[in-house]
Scaffold this motif. Structure first.
Motif, short mmCIF file in Angstrom:
data_model
loop_
_atom_site.label_atom_id
_atom_site.label_comp_id
_atom_site.label_asym_id
_atom_site.label_seq_id
_atom_site.Cartn_x
_atom_site.Cartn_y
_atom_site.Cartn_z
N GLU A 123 0.93 -1.17 0.16
CA GLU A 123 -0.08 0.08 -0.10
C GLU A 123 1.02 1.22 0.14
OE1 GLU A 123 -3.46 0.50 -0.27
OE2 GLU A 123 -3.48 -1.92 -0.60
N LEU A 124 1.79 1.23 0.63
CA LEU A 124 2.90 2.40 0.57
C LEU A 124 3.41 2.75 -0.61
CD1 LEU A 124 4.92 1.85 3.97
CD2 LEU A 124 3.39 3.52 3.47
N ARG A 162 5.39 -8.23 -6.41
CA ARG A 162 3.94 -7.64 -6.63
C ARG A 162 3.74 -6.39 -6.73
NH1 ARG A 162 2.81 -11.73 -2.68
NH2 ARG A 162 2.65 -10.19 -0.89
N ILE A 163 4.56 -5.64 -6.14
CA ILE A 163 4.90 -3.91 -6.18
C ILE A 163 5.41 -3.76 -7.41
CG2 ILE A 163 6.01 -2.36 -5.22
CD1 ILE A 163 6.08 -3.52 -2.46
N ALA A 164 6.20 -4.31 -7.95
CA ALA A 164 6.91 -4.03 -9.39
C ALA A 164 5.76 -4.36 -10.41
CB ALA A 164 8.11 -4.88 -9.56
N SER A 165 4.94 -5.33 -10.23
CA SER A 165 3.97 -5.61 -11.29
C SER A 165 3.06 -4.39 -11.23
CB SER A 165 3.31 -7.11 -11.01
OG SER A 165 4.24 -8.21 -11.08
N ALA A 166 2.73 -4.00 -10.07
CA ALA A 166 1.71 -2.81 -10.08
C ALA A 166 2.46 -1.50 -10.46
CB ALA A 166 1.30 -2.70 -8.78
N GLY A 167 3.45 -1.48 -10.62
CA GLY A 167 4.20 -0.05 -11.17
C GLY A 167 5.07 0.61 -10.07
N GLY A 168 5.15 -0.05 -8.80
CA GLY A 168 5.76 0.43 -7.79
C GLY A 168 7.17 0.16 -7.80
N HIS A 169 8.18 0.75 -6.57
CA HIS A 169 9.35 0.75 -6.55
C HIS A 169 9.65 0.07 -5.02
CE1 HIS A 169 13.51 1.99 -5.31
NE2 HIS A 169 13.73 1.60 -6.71
N ALA A 170 10.32 -1.14 -4.98
CA ALA A 170 10.61 -1.62 -3.71
C ALA A 170 11.81 -2.82 -4.11
CB ALA A 170 9.41 -2.53 -3.19
N PHE A 171 12.32 -3.09 -2.83
CA PHE A 171 13.47 -4.20 -3.09
C PHE A 171 13.50 -4.95 -1.63
CE2 PHE A 171 15.46 -0.08 -1.43
CZ PHE A 171 16.12 -0.56 -0.35
N ASP A 172 13.98 -6.07 -2.11
CA ASP A 172 14.04 -7.03 -0.68
C ASP A 172 15.30 -6.71 -0.01
OD1 ASP A 172 13.66 -9.79 0.15
OD2 ASP A 172 15.86 -9.76 -0.20
N HIS A 173 15.19 -6.65 1.37
CA HIS A 173 16.33 -6.25 2.19
C HIS A 173 16.31 -7.20 3.37
CE1 HIS A 173 19.37 -3.55 3.13
NE2 HIS A 173 18.90 -3.27 4.22
N ARG A 174 17.42 -7.56 3.77
CA ARG A 174 17.53 -8.46 4.71
C ARG A 174 17.79 -7.77 6.16
NH1 ARG A 174 21.31 -10.87 8.29
NH2 ARG A 174 20.66 -12.98 9.14
N LEU A 175 16.90 -8.03 7.23
CA LEU A 175 17.17 -7.28 8.52
C LEU A 175 16.49 -8.31 9.44
CD1 LEU A 175 16.01 -3.55 9.13
CD2 LEU A 175 15.87 -5.17 10.58
N LYS A 211 -7.07 -3.61 5.22
CA LYS A 211 -7.67 -2.55 6.07
C LYS A 211 -6.74 -1.63 6.96
CE LYS A 211 -12.46 -3.78 5.84
NZ LYS A 211 -13.85 -3.86 6.68
N PRO A 212 -5.86 -2.41 7.73
CA PRO A 212 -4.99 -1.81 8.37
C PRO A 212 -3.86 -1.39 7.72
CG PRO A 212 -4.80 -4.23 8.96
CD PRO A 212 -6.12 -3.94 8.17
N ALA A 213 -3.49 -2.06 6.40
CA ALA A 213 -2.44 -1.39 5.65
C ALA A 213 -2.89 0.02 5.34
CB ALA A 213 -2.17 -2.43 4.37
N ARG A 214 -4.06 0.19 4.75
CA ARG A 214 -4.38 1.36 4.17
C ARG A 214 -4.59 2.63 5.49
NH1 ARG A 214 -8.30 -1.68 1.01
NH2 ARG A 214 -9.85 -1.46 2.55
N MET A 215 -4.81 2.10 6.49
CA MET A 215 -4.58 3.33 7.66
C MET A 215 -3.16 3.46 7.97
SD MET A 215 -6.01 3.15 11.47
CE MET A 215 -7.97 3.58 11.10
N ALA A 216 -2.34 2.66 7.73
CA ALA A 216 -0.77 2.81 7.95
C ALA A 216 -0.38 3.70 7.14
CB ALA A 216 -0.01 1.68 7.97
N VAL A 217 -0.95 3.79 5.66
CA VAL A 217 -0.64 4.76 4.78
C VAL A 217 -1.09 6.06 5.06
CG1 VAL A 217 -1.29 5.47 2.21
CG2 VAL A 217 -0.77 3.04 2.81
N TRP A 218 -2.26 6.21 5.73
CA TRP A 218 -3.03 7.43 6.38
C TRP A 218 -2.13 8.09 7.46
CZ3 TRP A 218 -5.43 8.08 11.14
CH2 TRP A 218 -5.97 9.33 11.42
N LEU A 219 -1.40 7.12 8.13
CA LEU A 219 -0.60 7.60 9.39
C LEU A 219 0.49 8.29 8.76
CD1 LEU A 219 -0.92 4.84 11.87
CD2 LEU A 219 -1.82 7.16 12.15
#
Length: 255
Positions: free
Chosen positions: A25-26, A49-62, A217-225
């Motif tokens: 969602e972010l 999935r993010i890339a397929s939707a046109g977004g930018h992200a990368f996998d990161h070990r933490l 639902k909580p994911a969308r609220m996280a974007v709001w925050l």
């Protein structure tokens, strides 16, 4: 949809469940996202999935249990993102569940390590970036932070500590416009809830799966925050089930 174009976010525990959905969602809102899991490659499916939707992200070990490595992991992610505006501490564990007299103290300690010390280490490492960018921190909280529950001594204790950490971040970050929220996502249909049902240890175990919220639902609220719309709530518990919070979102959306 809130606008997060140009923002840079790091989400822990994002291999699946709420963390994965928050990362998606972010990205949908325009943020670039470091999608963090315990092992390299854990979050690649989310990134795809993010890339397929046109977004930018990368996998990161933490890995939240490796305190001595968290700082390097956060700095590495921030360098790749070109900065850091948002930290979402979603990684957490419900285990061990059981009566206090039966718990293993080392397992209790591990819960505190993941749910509190690891979250602190992430924010500590990201503090310089947050100060520079008027950043925001979203710590995934729970009603267990203020309401003790049978069989959850480790989880309740860790979430109570995380709530106080959130308040401390908000107070110390105020001078630099850093905001922090203790976000309670409600009862969500995740693997953790499956483990709770299987443990059959308290009243939450009895909640039917069909009564659980979908993770989006909580994911969308996280974007709001993350958007700044809730900055007046910094340092507070923000519960998705709170009618006042729901009314605030509704009023903002219909202005």
């Amino acid at each position: 949809m809130a606008e997060l174009r140009g923002r840079r976010a790091l989400v822990t525990g994002a291999r699946r469940g709420i963390g994965a959905r928050i990362a998606e969602e972010l990205a949908k809102a325009g943020a670039s996202v470091a999608v963090c899991g315990r092992n390299a490659g854990d979050c690649q499916a989310v990134v795809d999935r993010i890339a397929s939707a046109g977004g930018h992200a990368f996998d990161h070990r933490l890995d939240m249990t490796e305190l001595e490595k968290i700082g390097r992991a956060v700095h590495s992610a921030a360098e790749r993102l070109g900065g850091l505006d948002l930290i979402v501490n979603n990684a957490g564990t419900i285990d061990p569940m059981g009566a206090i007299g039966a718990l293993d103290p080392l397992q209790f300690h591990r819960t505190m390590l993941i749910n509190v010390s690891g979250a602190f280490a992430v924010v500590n490492a990201g503090w310089t970036y947050l100060r520079k960018n008027r950043g925001r921190v979203i710590n995934l909280s729970s009603g267990a932070a203020s309401a003790p529950m049978e069989g959850w001594a480790a989880y309740c204790s860790s979430k109570a500590a995380l709530l106080m950490l959130t308040r401390s971040i908000a107070i110390e970050g105020m001078a630099d416009d850093i905001r922090a929220f203790a976000f309670v996502p409600g009862l969500v249909d995740t693997d953790m809830q499956g483990a709770i049902r299987e443990a059959n240890i308290n009243r939450v175990s009895k909640v039917p799966r069909e009564d659980l919220l979908p993770a989006e639902k909580p994911a969308r609220m996280a974007v709001w925050l993350a958007s700044g719309a809730a900055d007046g709530l910094s340092g507070q518990t923000v519960d998705i089930r709170d009618p006042q919070i729901q009314a605030l979102i509704h009023n903002q959306e219909h202005k």
